[in-house]
Scaffold this motif. Sequence first.
Motif, PDB file in Angstrom:
ATOM      1  N   PHE A  62       0.843  -1.189   0.000  1.00  0.00           N
ATOM      2  CA  PHE A  62       0.000   0.000   0.000  1.00  0.00           C
ATOM      3  C   PHE A  62       0.885   1.248   0.000  1.00  0.00           C
ATOM      4  O   PHE A  62       0.626   2.198  -0.725  1.00  0.00           O
ATOM      5  N   SER A  63       1.930   1.245   0.813  1.00  0.00           N
ATOM      6  CA  SER A  63       2.920   2.326   0.819  1.00  0.00           C
ATOM      7  C   SER A  63       4.107   1.879  -0.017  1.00  0.00           C
ATOM      8  O   SER A  63       4.845   0.973   0.368  1.00  0.00           O
TER       9      SER A  63
ATOM     10  N   GLU B  45       4.985   7.710   3.106  1.00  0.00           N
ATOM     11  CA  GLU B  45       3.864   6.753   3.157  1.00  0.00           C
ATOM     12  C   GLU B  45       2.827   7.124   2.105  1.00  0.00           C
ATOM     13  O   GLU B  45       1.688   7.471   2.407  1.00  0.00           O
ATOM     14  N   CYS B  46       3.236   7.073   0.852  1.00  0.00           N
ATOM     15  CA  CYS B  46       2.335   7.448  -0.237  1.00  0.00           C
ATOM     16  C   CYS B  46       1.537   6.236  -0.698  1.00  0.00           C
ATOM     17  O   CYS B  46       2.036   5.117  -0.737  1.00  0.00           O
TER      18      CYS B  46
ATOM     19  N   THR C 239       3.256  12.147   3.918  1.00  0.00           N
ATOM     20  CA  THR C 239       3.748  11.920   5.277  1.00  0.00           C
ATOM     21  C   THR C 239       5.085  11.204   5.194  1.00  0.00           C
ATOM     22  O   THR C 239       5.175  10.087   4.686  1.00  0.00           O
ATOM     23  N   LYS C 240       6.114  11.859   5.707  1.00  0.00           N
ATOM     24  CA  LYS C 240       7.445  11.265   5.630  1.00  0.00           C
ATOM     25  C   LYS C 240       7.603  10.159   6.658  1.00  0.00           C
ATOM     26  O   LYS C 240       7.083  10.237   7.768  1.00  0.00           O
TER      27      LYS C 240
ATOM     28  N   VAL D  42       1.529   7.210 -13.081  1.00  0.00           N
ATOM     29  CA  VAL D  42       2.809   7.653 -12.551  1.00  0.00           C
ATOM     30  C   VAL D  42       3.440   6.475 -11.823  1.00  0.00           C
ATOM     31  O   VAL D  42       2.853   5.920 -10.886  1.00  0.00           O
ATOM     32  N   THR D  43       4.583   6.056 -12.263  1.00  0.00           N
ATOM     33  CA  THR D  43       5.238   4.876 -11.703  1.00  0.00           C
ATOM     34  C   THR D  43       5.938   5.219 -10.386  1.00  0.00           C
ATOM     35  O   THR D  43       6.226   6.390 -10.116  1.00  0.00           O
ATOM     36  N   PRO D  44       6.222   4.208  -9.554  1.00  0.00           N
ATOM     37  CA  PRO D  44       6.964   4.486  -8.312  1.00  0.00           C
ATOM     38  C   PRO D  44       8.294   5.192  -8.559  1.00  0.00           C
ATOM     39  O   PRO D  44       8.677   6.072  -7.792  1.00  0.00           O
TER      40      PRO D  44
END
Length: 862
Positions: free
Chosen positions: A427-428, A434-435, A450-451, A641-643
């Motif tokens: 999920f992240s 924590e995208c 959120t970092k 949009v890829t990781p």
Amino acid sequence: MIWRCAICCVFIALSLKLLLSHINRMHSRSPDIRFVCGIDGCSEDFRVYNSFYHHVKRRHSHHLLEGTEVNEHRPEGSQIPASKYAKVKISVKKEKKTLFCLYFLKTVGGTQLQPHQHHDATDDDLAEDQDGAVTLQQVCSVTRSSYVANKDMNEIVVGVQQYQSSLVDYFRTKMEEVLKRHSGTTTPQVSKDAMDIFDTFTDPFTNVATTFRQNSALRMQFGCVDADEIPIGRTLCRKKCGSKEFFIKDKLFYYVPLLKSLQQFLSHPMIWGMIGNGPQICREGFFHDLNDGDLLKSHPLFSENPNALQLILYTDEIEICNPLGSFASKNKLLMVYYTLGNINPKYRSKLASIRLLVIAKSEDIRQSGVDVILKRIKEDLDALYSGVRLQTADGEKKIYGAMVSLCGDTLAQHELAGFKEGVGFAFSKCRHCECSYEDMQSQFREDLFTKRTLEKHIRQCDEIEKANTDLLRSNLKTTYGINRRSELVDFPSFDVIQQTPQDVMHVILEGIAPMEIKCVLNHLIQSGEISLDSVNSGILGFSYSPLDVRDKPSTISLSTLMSNDGKLRQSSGQMLVLLRILPFVLERLEKNAYVQLIIKLIEIVQIVFAPVLSIATVCRLKQLIQDHLSDWKALFPDRSVTPKQHYMLHLPSQIKLLGPMVRHMCMRFESKHCLFKRWAGKINFKNVCKSLVRKNQIHESCQNISTSAHTLFSHEKDLGPMSEVNLHHVRSKLKDFLGFTEVRNAVSVKWLMMNGNKYIIDKSMVFVKVVNGNMPEFGLVRNIFVVDSTLYCLEFQPFYTVRFDAHFMAYEVEVPSLAEATEIVDAEKLVDFTSYYTASTNGKTYVLVKYHLGDVIKLHTT
């Protein structure tokens, strides 16, 4: 007939042509070389090989035709008949191997053969001991760059033994003849004692007659650091193929003790001197190296002890067999290397600065878990962080150190750090924030996410470990994107979130760039604005520089373009060159929005590959990435949009923490793999890890033996073919531009390699100075002079810089007329040492840049 080189005193050839070829390849480019003819007593000397060669052709051509021996090397009346040399069979494919083995045999075997001494050579040049044996320093100078198979080595041992036996037999016969002629003046006892010398002669190569003895001698004399065999499990194996008998075999990985390896590395005076001088801090507001980043400034150890060792680790898997064969992945190896951030950046990219730490079979590590390796590394890092006493070149010192960063591709970093290796199942999907997938598609600012923090990461790992059910544990792993609590968390003062930087080679050159270029080309071709043939014609027809030819991009096939894998089938080096030339290939579509997307990507690449960056440029990079991703989503709304595209958002923060991206890039680490792949073809595979680690440890120890030089500092200056110059012209130029009045001699060379940058006459452009406050002035190299063997000068023709072209991402320059005067500059005092090249289109000339030069100019002018 035997001809011996009077310069290195080791090489032996059977003809004068081979000797001249050897001198040309091995000695002609040394700036302080002196060629003394010596053929038939000729005493003429030369400083340029071409002059020496033409002299031999004019005065001694009969030797080239007939192949008679040179009298200087063997006194008249004592020539050995050619039949005596018929027994000598030294069969190797390369002269380099022969040179290495002769050095090795004379040193380790202790042979007493005395080479002919050049009359200008000094004791330091020959570096011989009292017995006439060549010293270890000479062995290492060849060993460090030689890849001699055991079979070749043993063949040369036998060949040299035969050669030695022929010499002994010959001199025995000559001694008998001399004693017979003087029988009336010598007593029988004297004759007997003289002949007994030959009877008592012992073969000095007996102790190195086998591979085992050769390796033992090398390991003992060079002080190798032996790797520890650490068991991680057991397996059941058959004693023989088809046998019903089994035995239990330990699964091992090989660990080179970090503290011992560091002690060996720091025992060299030049290495210790560079590290002992302390870090070089760039001016406030600029980032040049790791020390300029915020992380080291606030680090508990480095803020208190700036001279502490900065360890950079890299991990990757390599395939040493044919990846398409039946044994693919059977011998896949996990490699862990380390280097020191204290080393000057211009030396850090050399392979000699990258040292092996761990080698293991990937299959064994997958079954046992990578934490078994990290636990062993942690033991040494804990001791180093607290301080250990090591024997350095300056005596015993208390050394401190810590790990600064862990480099590698996303898969390797996630595996070691405990994150989900396949981010698609999490999920992240990012190890820095924590995208979620949905947020990744619409939010293009880092501060909107959120970092992750180390404290929060540890808390999430604890939740996973304390989960009551497997289902809950699995859900937590997917939600947090974490598989386990890694041993990296317990490394001293190591932040697993901040100190696992993204790698621009894997993220951009192997991920974002090929995918975006492929999508843009697909759209342009399908819309009819350009054809694939015209793109390939532009790639094939571009005028590449002599350096870029090595990484010339391949043409793009239709099947590659239509596939859905996001790849262009180009290497990282090819992608760098393709990004540089693509604006010229798509020149007529300058205002096209899709082409502008690629131009913006090229601008981002030039910034992240820059060796110097200012805070203002880092802020601009942040905005460029945000705009680029927004444009990507607007132009390709159906594409996700890829990781890896999301990872770009963290690059500006990473630069502020750890300095420029190139300081922890994986490209040079991966070059180290070539060494092991080359060795793999010369070893047996019964225990491939053990064989490779032993060969590597001998190789590394050989680099560290010489007290006057080290492989890390070798080849700082390599020269091309030399020619004579007008000394009056050189003196005049040096006096006008550099203020030199005393010039004894000078030669011109066709090219100069300095600290990895190659300057070629009439091809290379150099960044000479800054004009008009913020514009670079380039000059075309017209001559390269080596003055008094110490000063390296570039005579250049200045080019006027018109502007920076934002479409071609290059500087437009005006080509001067040939009649305009040239200037001269010290090659070691250039503003930027990179060698540049030009490209022309529509009657205009452009200087292609490899990275953003704006901050290099600012640092130089302010």
